[in-house]
Design a protein around this motif. Sequence first.
Motif, PDB file in Angstrom:
ATOM      1  N   ILE A  34      71.858 -72.056  29.882  1.00  0.00           N
ATOM      2  CA  ILE A  34      70.877 -71.477  29.013  1.00  0.00           C
ATOM      3  C   ILE A  34      71.117 -71.226  27.560  1.00  0.00           C
ATOM      4  O   ILE A  34      70.593 -71.571  26.707  1.00  0.00           O
ATOM      5  N   ASP A  92      71.704 -74.431  25.677  1.00  0.00           N
ATOM      6  CA  ASP A  92      70.487 -74.762  25.136  1.00  0.00           C
ATOM      7  C   ASP A  92      69.952 -74.398  24.094  1.00  0.00           C
ATOM      8  O   ASP A  92      69.378 -74.852  23.138  1.00  0.00           O
ATOM      9  N   LYS A  93      69.916 -73.092  24.044  1.00  0.00           N
ATOM     10  CA  LYS A  93      69.387 -72.140  23.149  1.00  0.00           C
ATOM     11  C   LYS A  93      69.944 -72.333  21.783  1.00  0.00           C
ATOM     12  O   LYS A  93      69.574 -72.460  20.680  1.00  0.00           O
ATOM     13  N   LYS A 140      69.158 -75.744  20.262  1.00  0.00           N
ATOM     14  CA  LYS A 140      67.903 -75.786  19.815  1.00  0.00           C
ATOM     15  C   LYS A 140      67.852 -74.870  18.636  1.00  0.00           C
ATOM     16  O   LYS A 140      67.160 -75.432  17.812  1.00  0.00           O
ATOM     17  N   PHE A 141      68.353 -73.986  18.263  1.00  0.00           N
ATOM     18  CA  PHE A 141      68.595 -73.108  17.099  1.00  0.00           C
ATOM     19  C   PHE A 141      69.261 -74.050  16.006  1.00  0.00           C
ATOM     20  O   PHE A 141      68.421 -74.198  15.010  1.00  0.00           O
TER      21      PHE A 141
END
Length: 206
Positions: free
Chosen positions: A2, A5-6, A9-10
Motif C-alpha cells: 500500500i 502504491d501511495k 501516486k504522490f
Amino acid sequence: FILTDKAKKFIGQQRDAPFFLYWAFHDIHVPRVPHERFVGQSTMGPRGDAIAQMDWCVGQIIEYVEELGLSENTLIIFTSDNGPVLDDGYVDQAKELLGDHQPAGPFSGGKYSMLEGGTRMPTITYWPGTIKPGISDALLSQVDLLASIARLVNVDIGSKQPLDSEDHLDAWLGRTKIGREYLLEEGFSFALRMGDWKYIRPLSGK
C-alpha cells in the motif's frame, strides 16, 4: 504494498512541480512481517525476507521515477538511522539463520552501540547525470541534509539554520570526499569522531 502504491501516486501527482517524499520503512523493524510474496525469498528467515521486500520497494520507486522521465531531476537518498540489530525482543531466528552474512560489515557493534557498527551508516545517493558512481568516506551526518539540501534548492534558511546542520552539499553529491571535521554522536553514551579516530565516553557504573 500500500505504501509503495501511495508513494508512486504522490510522485505521479507532483511530477510537474518540485516535491519532497520522505519514506521511513518499517520492513526491517520488529515485528518483521514480510508480505507473503516475499516469505522464503531469502535464506535468513523473516529478517532476510523483510530486507528483500524493502529492496523491492525501493526498486519500484526508482523505476517509476525513471518511467516518468524524472530521474535526471530527482535526488534519491537511501540511508538508515542506526546499525543492525538481530534480537530485538522477537524470536524470529534472525541469529540462527544469519549464515555468513555480516549485517555491520567489518565493523563491531550495532544498534544501541556507539561503536562504528552502530553509527556508521551505509548511504546511497542517486541522481543520474549529476552524481557519478563512486565511493566516499566523507564524514557526514543526516543532520547536515537540512543545510545541504537548502542550498541545493536555493532556500535561504538564514538565522533559522540549526547550529548542528552544516552545508556539505558537494560531499553528498560526490563532488568532494571532504566532509565534516568532526562529528558528535549520541546514544546511551557520547562519542566524538574525527579523522580515523573515535573517542567514546565511558558509561558511568551503577
